[in-house]
Design a protein around this motif. Structure first.
Motif, PDB file in Angstrom:
ATOM      1  N   VAL A  14      39.467  34.336  46.144  1.00 29.12           N
ATOM      2  CA  VAL A  14      38.042  34.421  46.449  1.00 29.12           C
ATOM      3  C   VAL A  14      37.231  34.765  45.199  1.00 29.12           C
ATOM      4  N   ILE A  15      36.133  34.063  45.027  1.00 28.21           N
ATOM      5  CA  ILE A  15      35.191  34.335  43.932  1.00 28.21           C
ATOM      6  C   ILE A  15      33.853  34.737  44.546  1.00 28.21           C
ATOM      7  N   PHE A  16      33.287  35.832  44.076  1.00 27.76           N
ATOM      8  CA  PHE A  16      31.956  36.258  44.521  1.00 27.76           C
ATOM      9  C   PHE A  16      30.940  35.593  43.589  1.00 27.76           C
ATOM     10  N   PHE A  42      31.446  37.168  54.927  1.00 25.27           N
ATOM     11  CA  PHE A  42      32.773  37.028  54.333  1.00 25.27           C
ATOM     12  C   PHE A  42      33.659  38.215  54.685  1.00 25.27           C
ATOM     13  N   LYS A  92      48.115  37.861  45.392  1.00 20.16           N
ATOM     14  CA  LYS A  92      47.726  37.056  46.566  1.00 20.16           C
ATOM     15  C   LYS A  92      48.945  36.265  47.074  1.00 20.16           C
ATOM     16  N   LYS A 152      26.834  35.072  39.044  1.00 21.44           N
ATOM     17  CA  LYS A 152      27.667  34.397  38.043  1.00 21.44           C
ATOM     18  C   LYS A 152      27.050  33.029  37.754  1.00 21.44           C
TER      19      LYS A 152
HETATM   20  N1  LIG Z   1      30.132  37.509  50.012  1.00 21.86           N
HETATM   21  C1  LIG Z   1      30.895  38.532  49.623  1.00 21.86           C
HETATM   22  N2  LIG Z   1      30.543  39.797  49.940  1.00 21.86           N
HETATM   23  C2  LIG Z   1      31.305  40.835  49.551  1.00 21.86           C
HETATM   24  N3  LIG Z   1      32.408  40.716  48.814  1.00 21.86           N
HETATM   25  C3  LIG Z   1      32.799  39.465  48.456  1.00 21.86           C
HETATM   26  C4  LIG Z   1      32.061  38.347  48.838  1.00 21.86           C
HETATM   27  N4  LIG Z   1      32.663  37.259  48.315  1.00 21.86           N
HETATM   28  C5  LIG Z   1      33.746  37.721  47.642  1.00 21.86           C
HETATM   29  N5  LIG Z   1      33.843  39.047  47.735  1.00 21.86           N
HETATM   30  C6  LIG Z   1      34.838  39.923  47.130  1.00 21.86           C
HETATM   31  O1  LIG Z   1      34.715  39.787  45.737  1.00 21.86           O
HETATM   32  C7  LIG Z   1      36.000  39.594  45.156  1.00 21.86           C
HETATM   33  C8  LIG Z   1      35.860  38.691  43.993  1.00 21.86           C
HETATM   34  O2  LIG Z   1      34.935  39.284  43.139  1.00 21.86           O
HETATM   35  P1  LIG Z   1      34.777  38.665  41.669  1.00 21.86           P
HETATM   36  O3  LIG Z   1      36.020  38.966  40.946  1.00 21.86           O
HETATM   37  O4  LIG Z   1      33.552  39.357  41.095  1.00 21.86           O
HETATM   38  O5  LIG Z   1      34.552  37.189  41.880  1.00 21.86           O
HETATM   39  C9  LIG Z   1      36.853  38.978  46.246  1.00 21.86           C
HETATM   40  O6  LIG Z   1      38.175  39.346  46.115  1.00 21.86           O
HETATM   41  C10 LIG Z   1      36.269  39.526  47.484  1.00 21.86           C
HETATM   42  O7  LIG Z   1      36.921  40.736  47.808  1.00 21.86           O
END
Ligand SMILES: Nc1ncnc2c1ncn2[C@@H]1O[C@H](COP(=O)(O)O)[C@@H](O)[C@H]1O
Ligand SMILES: Nc1ncnc2c1ncn2[C@@H]1O[C@H](COP(=O)(O)O)[C@@H](O)[C@H]1O
Ligand SMILES: Nc1ncnc2c1ncn2[C@@H]1O[C@H](COP(=O)(O)O)[C@@H](O)[C@H]1O
Ligand SMILES: Nc1ncnc2c1ncn2[C@@H]1O[C@H](COP(=O)(O)O)[C@@H](O)[C@H]1O
Ligand SMILES: [Mg+2]
Ligand SMILES: [Mg+2]
Ligand SMILES: [Mg+2]
Ligand SMILES: [Mg+2]
Ligand SMILES: [Mg+2]
Ligand SMILES: [Mg+2]
Ligand SMILES: [Mg+2]
Ligand SMILES: [Mg+2]
Lengths: 212, 212, 212, 212, 212, 212, 212, 212
Positions: D8-10, D192, D1, D14
């Protein structure tokens, strides 16, 4: 298979040659035959070799000539269909039932858009031992018949229709969700399967043995 | 919006607070209101602030009291439903039509499984200017009514049912594929939308102006 | 059927021979005919026997010549279509409506990708008694027209498109979920059905009797 | 990055605990954070430990405070939404774009049922570098906007609606089949993702480097 | 349309005659043309009347000869495809982009089953202003490319495959659900639409005006 | 069941009481047990009666303590997962494989969005006898791994995702259509089934007898 | 309804109060009752008012006590189920059949994964007049039983399963496509409907009159 | 690719010319070839240029002549198919496995409608190292075989059937939801892919190296 019942061949996706071989081996065993979904061209080839077989083009059925059979107690199967375009499936059902030795009454073109035609025929349907109800498009006929008779109804959705009909899915779902009791359903366009089920029930009604 | 017609609020997914704000701004303009899909709890809160509003729990509608209206020429909308479980959608349609100034006759619980009930009521349905037909499960009622009347039928599939009903898909497809002419269809459970269409037609029949 | 209205034949899946027989029996009763979905080859055969019938190739309609009809009060149906490829369905609707005695105005090629074309025509559409809106691909035209007019809109999704269009499913869902009020929907490509509904409404607007 | 952009955290699926651990490790690296789909309860717990984070309840976003940023050349992203119920997704898009350093203009509640509201705002939308168009129900707004602007449109279908909406499928298909050119589509409710795409394009328009 | 850009004709479902009429009217206005999805036979007829048009059989495109154009700043679009069978869609995209004045680099046959081929080409892809990624079957290539580049990716699912591919649905869903950020999606087999989006972005990168 | 292997209970939809009865009868036969999909509350109740059972909350597995087992020839199963949210299914697979006596190596969070993490671990994956690849959203990881290893890959789509993911359908279709050879697929979220298949193969690799 | 048969109430979506009113009116007519899909809480309320009714919690059935009935000729219905989780539907079928006066034999937990259990019971199944076969997951049991018996098989798909089971769709399609003859199908989880059909057939076998 | 294994060409959607070019380049490298899904006409053209290639019309495979190979330890793959119509896919699997050097035993026409045929062959199937089970219609054969053997089963749904079969979807869902353990699934009609997986496992059983 019990003696006196035809052996059944599913003709779709088999070559004339393959069907001939199967007929050959069945006849060796002495059984009659009933081949479903045999297209006209293939049927002509097969009849060249087995001229004793009868072919019905509407139903695409190829079958051994039936011996005349006495109807023991007047029991019969009602074959009820909604529209002209359902004829192929209706005849597949009717001729199959006859090939298995049941008496059949045909009630064609009695779909719900002109419901008076159904009511004009309802007594004949009610007196059957079992009904096979065949309808495409929205398939509502099965629910209406199911509500009017008190014997089992075997419903056959057909692929007749277009657009949101999705090749018979609409009529299939209609029949599975019918608000009338006493209806069970077979696959889309499966006139043979419905007749087979109906014959089983009709034979119980005649105190006869079921096929197979 | 034309004077004398209510402003419509789609209540689903809006908080009591959001709905109150919209009502406030509408009333400033002097219009009546009709809010659909307002759950009981939210309605209670809103009525606390706007005690002049009426709430119908079955239909989940919240609306301004109607002034008595003379029916110019006896024209009315038939609201026809198949079963008890379709009541919520049927009442959403009936009350909406009344809120928009149409006369309504209710024909409930006349599903095709017991078709005699429908025939007992058929004259009343036939004399309407337009019918709204509401049915879940297989939705066959729309086809049967469509075949019996010669005015427009607005069909509303409901999500009543289970299994291969797929939350109303079965009735929706049935109605779209109806073999009877003169049927058009709105979204699953959309009693409001059907009534809105019916009111438009009924107003033409009354030589009145359509809403909106 | 009331006098003066054509009897309708659904031509798809019927042979030229079958259609001829039906025409024969209808003419015996003295009615006009309207046959839909008659492919060009079959039409030619049928016209050989019934040279008085008119065939429209775009719409695949075969029908009796209309007597000139005075339009009592200037009421007409707007046939609104999105693109050139929707022409077949649009003409099926337009000619059907004319065959049932309604006046028709055509507004073709006014899809939302170039929305100014729609706005250039909006007054003509607004003055109709009812609109039939025909669109394939994403079908957004129905929502936009529905938001701009205050008469009933009958929406016809067409199977025009490819890929995620799924043979018209996309436009069908669009129209069923429209955020504009006053829209009801018929089956994919069902120009005939939409026109039939529109004629019923237009006849009310003309204080005439509905067909059937 | 790249430096200066948030990690970004999805957040969906979680636990608060898991999210806290990820935030901890990101902050060790010195990055800002942006967590999407964090329900209110979880957000409260996390803010207990990281009080410097901002939470937006409508959008369910949790993020680091932004430094004020000068907008180099007036370039901005238009966030266009159809109705009140699309607000959650619209704000997820708007706040994400801001968190990645783009300027944003909001055009909310401009759905096609009342198309004049869209036209009142069209100049502001046209002057953006890129538009994110958010709509549920039938999603027709994307096609209309796409036909009116000459920059890229990122369309976001939302799950707002009921019945034949099938949880956003209707709007998704609408947008994929749009007859207007210049539209591409992201997943249902993915504000997003749309913003992320728009930021990439807006940064090109600002002669800046894209994120990631 | 701005000067210098071709007018686009969607050839599918139009007769040679209809296409010729549209070309005629466009040329009267002095524009270039680009007709997509023109089958070989129809193209031959049309070229008989407009011999100055070029036809590309793989892509089924018919278009006006391009003037040589200087590439202002080396900006180009990467057209990345998974397999040989995706060629038709890839060339539709590539030639469309060129017809609209963008520089194009082709990276074909770099699907994920042999991922080293993709890595051998990754620098060329990374240096583009925008990528169009074309893949059928499971469509995984879009996610992998999306994770490796930091510019916008326009993903095109193709209908290449069989069985549970469901005519491109599999690749479409894959691309919509991609776990990589920065991907947006167009309709199945829509090489034209992807290129149109990419050109818009590439023109921003070149500080040029977008088409339309 | 062969001696030394656990008997398996599918815990979903069974009450604590029912599960206890099955455990009781299995233990009478002297077998170990492995119960899948046992929610935490039910597990606590069951452990009250069978305190010797181990419960893993992430995987929702309840099982008999394993005896230490020597690994005959270093053969092991690679459990490869895409993201944190796939952990539940991954642990169901890993613990199941261990319960059936296989050695397991876990490679978690190596999804294709950051493909370098996968490449950092590829040697460990390549040396396994068989891989279980677990991924939600678009499920592209299975194709990439399948292209990089030359042993069998059992792919498990998970229901992780939202919108057009349709509860795992997207990843399921991806995996069934993979362009890489050597991949077979089990049901959505079926970590148990994948592990069972992998154990069968791993036991062949260890020249041991397969379970059951 | 014929004397001696219960009146049936579909309890789902009806309040305790509504059900009580229907029971009241049925009892006035002197009929027995059978209410399906009555959740435990509602049943308790209703039993408070009608303490003579029996409630079966597994089947969620509420019904009038049956008079002992002599079995005229030993005819019985086989209720065959695949797994423990299908118990609810199996008992709905079994108790319904008994409430309509048929003799029932239960063959539970004979699914095809351990096919020897089915073979151990096959004689008892073969001697029935009709079988109801209940299975979830992939529903293969219906085909296997259908191939082994020569009486009619009514197949009931259940919603037991997860993932690609799609709430019973998998078993439904299996049963509709069965390669064995003599199988017809009812809606997912519709134990009541299957029993009703079976009772009709069993009554023919007993030379009795069918219900309704 | 390892020496001694054929290079594989997916023939569908490639012209004879394209296939010839690929064969040419492969032979330059000295590898054998295996081309799948090559229609008869194309095969004839290609054999004109490469007369040393063998063509199997049933399986639509074109491949290099195999050298006789000693079977090290008697290990073989069981190819089990339900009906005559599954022959094409079964032979694609069998010949592929042989081309990759495995021994194969064919067990054809052993579908569950006549389950005794399966039992007559069960010992031969049980002794294989791995089974490939091929079935269309409802696909129940995979579950039954899976319950009877203790080695891995690779299940191949075929598109054989009609109506609610939906081109193989029915068998696909059946196999994914199988209640028997030890089954994994490949794409509809993918005999090649199943064989490839089976060969990998069989080679482990033979202590040989897997292909690729
Ligand atoms: N609302 C969302 N919908 C789809 N993808 C997302 C969203 N928020 C975050 N992401 C993607 O999820 C990744 C993080 O996923 P994670 O490592 O599971 O937290 C980020 O780099 C984004 O690309
Ligand atoms: N139950 C309903 N179903 C569908 N549309 C509705 C319903 N109730 C209201 N509407 C429409 O929603 C509009 C108001 O939406 P909103 O501005 O979101 O409150 C009204 O003009 C109606 O057209
Ligand atoms: N998580 C799971 N998913 C699919 N099948 C399972 C799972 N857990 C157990 N099974 C299967 O279910 C069988 C036991 O089912 P039951 O007799 O209902 O407990 C086992 O033999 C396994 O084959
Ligand atoms: N579990 C069930 N599934 C399907 N149909 C049912 C069920 N229980 C009752 N029915 C039908 O529903 C009818 C009664 O419906 P209602 O008048 O709404 O109580 C009965 O005559 C039955 O035909
Ligand atoms: Mg009945
Ligand atoms: Mg009518
Ligand atoms: Mg309107
Ligand atoms: Mg545009
Ligand atoms: Mg990226
Ligand atoms: Mg591999
Ligand atoms: Mg049988
Ligand atoms: Mg096994």
């Amino acid at each position: 298979k019990r003696q006196g019942f035809p052996e059944v061949i599913f003709g779709e996706g088999k070559s004339a040659d393959q069907i001939e071989q199967i007929i050959q081996s069945i006849q060796t065993e002495g059984s009659d035959i009933l081949a479903t979904r045999v297209a006209r061209d293939k049927a002509a080839v097969i009849q060249g070799r087995f001229p004793e077989l009868i072919y019905n083009e509407t139903a695409e059925l190829l079958y051994s000539r039936q011996k005349p059979r006495e109807n023991e107690n007047g029991s019969y199967i009602a074959i009820v269909s909604a529209g002209t375009s359902d004829m192929k499936v209706a005849e597949e059902a009717a001729l199959t039932a006859e090939a298995f030795g049941s008496q059949v009454c045909r009630f064609y073109d009695v779909g719900v858009a002109g419901i008076h035609r159904l009511f004009n025929n309802i007594d004949g349907i009610r007196n059957a031992s079992v009904s096979v109800v065949i309808a495409g498009m929205e398939g509502a006929l099965a629910s209406v018949v199911g509500g009017l008779v008190s014997h089992p109804v075997i419903a056959v959705p057909t692929s007749v229709g277009y657009g949101a009909n999705f090749h018979g899915l609409s009529a299939l779902l209609t029949m599975l969700n019918s608000c009338a009791s006493g209806i069970s359903v077979v696959n889309i366009d499966n006139g043979f399967g419905a007749a087979y089920n109906a014959v089983m029930i009709d034979r119980i009604a005649r105190n006869a043995n079921a096929p197979q």
